[in-house]
Enzyme design. Sequence first.
Site, mmCIF file in Angstrom:
data_model
loop_
_atom_site.group_PDB
_atom_site.id
_atom_site.type_symbol
_atom_site.label_atom_id
_atom_site.label_comp_id
_atom_site.label_asym_id
_atom_site.label_seq_id
_atom_site.Cartn_x
_atom_site.Cartn_y
_atom_site.Cartn_z
ATOM 1 N N TYR A 56 -7.665 -62.243 33.037
ATOM 2 C CA TYR A 56 -8.456 -62.720 33.842
ATOM 3 C C TYR A 56 -7.197 -63.272 35.235
ATOM 4 C CZ TYR A 56 -10.353 -67.031 35.625
ATOM 5 O OH TYR A 56 -10.350 -68.382 36.769
ATOM 6 N N LYS B 222 -8.869 -62.639 39.088
ATOM 7 C CA LYS B 222 -8.343 -63.431 39.398
ATOM 8 C C LYS B 222 -7.969 -63.347 41.571
ATOM 9 C CE LYS B 222 -11.240 -66.407 39.933
ATOM 10 N NZ LYS B 222 -12.834 -67.107 40.620
ATOM 11 N N VAL C 206 -9.829 -76.034 35.002
ATOM 12 C CA VAL C 206 -10.249 -77.743 35.823
ATOM 13 C C VAL C 206 -11.536 -78.127 34.238
ATOM 14 C CG1 VAL C 206 -12.475 -78.145 36.693
ATOM 15 C CG2 VAL C 206 -11.054 -76.476 37.611
#
Length: 354
Positions: free
Chosen positions: A168, A172, A199
């Site tokens: 992941y 990004k 988040v």
Amino acid sequence: MTPSLSHTTPVLVTGASGYIASWLVRYLLEDGYTVHATVRDPNRQESIKHLLNIAEGLPGTLKLFAADLLKQGSFDQAMQGCEIVMHTASPFLLEGFSDAQQALVRPAVEGTRHVLEAANRTQSVRRVVLTSSVAAIYGDNIDARDLPDNRLDERHWNTSSSVHHNPYQYSKVAAEQEAWRLQKLQDRWDLVTVNPGMVFGPALTTLSQSASIDTLISMGDGRLRTGVPDLSYGIVDVRDVARAHMLAAFTPQASGRYLLVAGETSMLDMAKVLRSHFGNRYPFPRMVVPKPLVWLFGPLMGPVTRTFISANVGHPIRFDHRRSLELGIRYHDIHQTLQEHFQQIIDDGLLKQK
Ligand code: NAP
């Protein structure tokens, strides 16, 4: 280049039904914008009904478009007439896939390329705001080991991830680098990236697959009742992340990357915050599992590798968010963020005891 933005043209938000993007759509509609919102399947009522509900009664106008990151040309129609493009869509999965290249890297990188090629074809576009991540800044906590105070900022790039290790994070950093490469090949639109930490905070949708939501659920559903590793990360409220997108889009002099972290926390500290507010009603973890035990048993219990454990567990990490303060971000208190989010997880019935 500092673009002059009219504020009267529609704003494109990709992946509009997601956890972060739903707040962004809400703020844009509150401010009266016309939002061109892309979702993979606009006929999937359950994933868009919260957006339709949000739009009701707000001054802006919501227009839904179908778009898929993997399809070239998919974003052209939705981008028509837009000066601002906010590209949030990208899979945020830490488990549940067998082929990381197909599940994560391809949609992130090809999707970014498809969105930016559409921007090249769309004469109205002046600025692209990309939802990047601290994952594009570092891959493992150990990456910050030799920095003063173990503190990362926007100058740092993740050089430790790959499709095999932290895929992941790799998706990004590869997507953000592709975005900067394509931006430099032209001079009509500029690029501003927001790079949030993990988040948390109330969600407007109950359907998001965002791994950050599952992390908070795991704190209370019993999966971590035996304890947590000594793992730290930077966290930020979803509403602050959405506001940061607005500031990045509509502040003419905004430029470059903005690291968004309200504060650092460990998994055990998160559990303590939740217990102090919700008491013992939920099996929040109470202790740190010693690193040798995590190393031995962690890979048997979840999607973590021994390489990840060695490079992250027990390694402190800190973030310098001063540049985001200069943009105008004011951060929620992270304890309040965690409490409000956990309360909402309870209210939405997402907490099934394991
Ligand atoms: P989310 O709720 O899972 O949203 C991801 C969105 O990406 C979904 O709306 C999904 O759209 C879309 N998407 C995935 N694959 C797609 C494809 N092939 N074609 C079109 N759309 C696709 O997760 P989130 O947490 O809000 O993440 C949004 C962005 O923030 C991502 O770029 C993520 O990397 C970044 N981010 C998240 C965090 C975090 O802690 N949550 C931290 C830093 C950065 P559909 O619903 O239409 O399928």
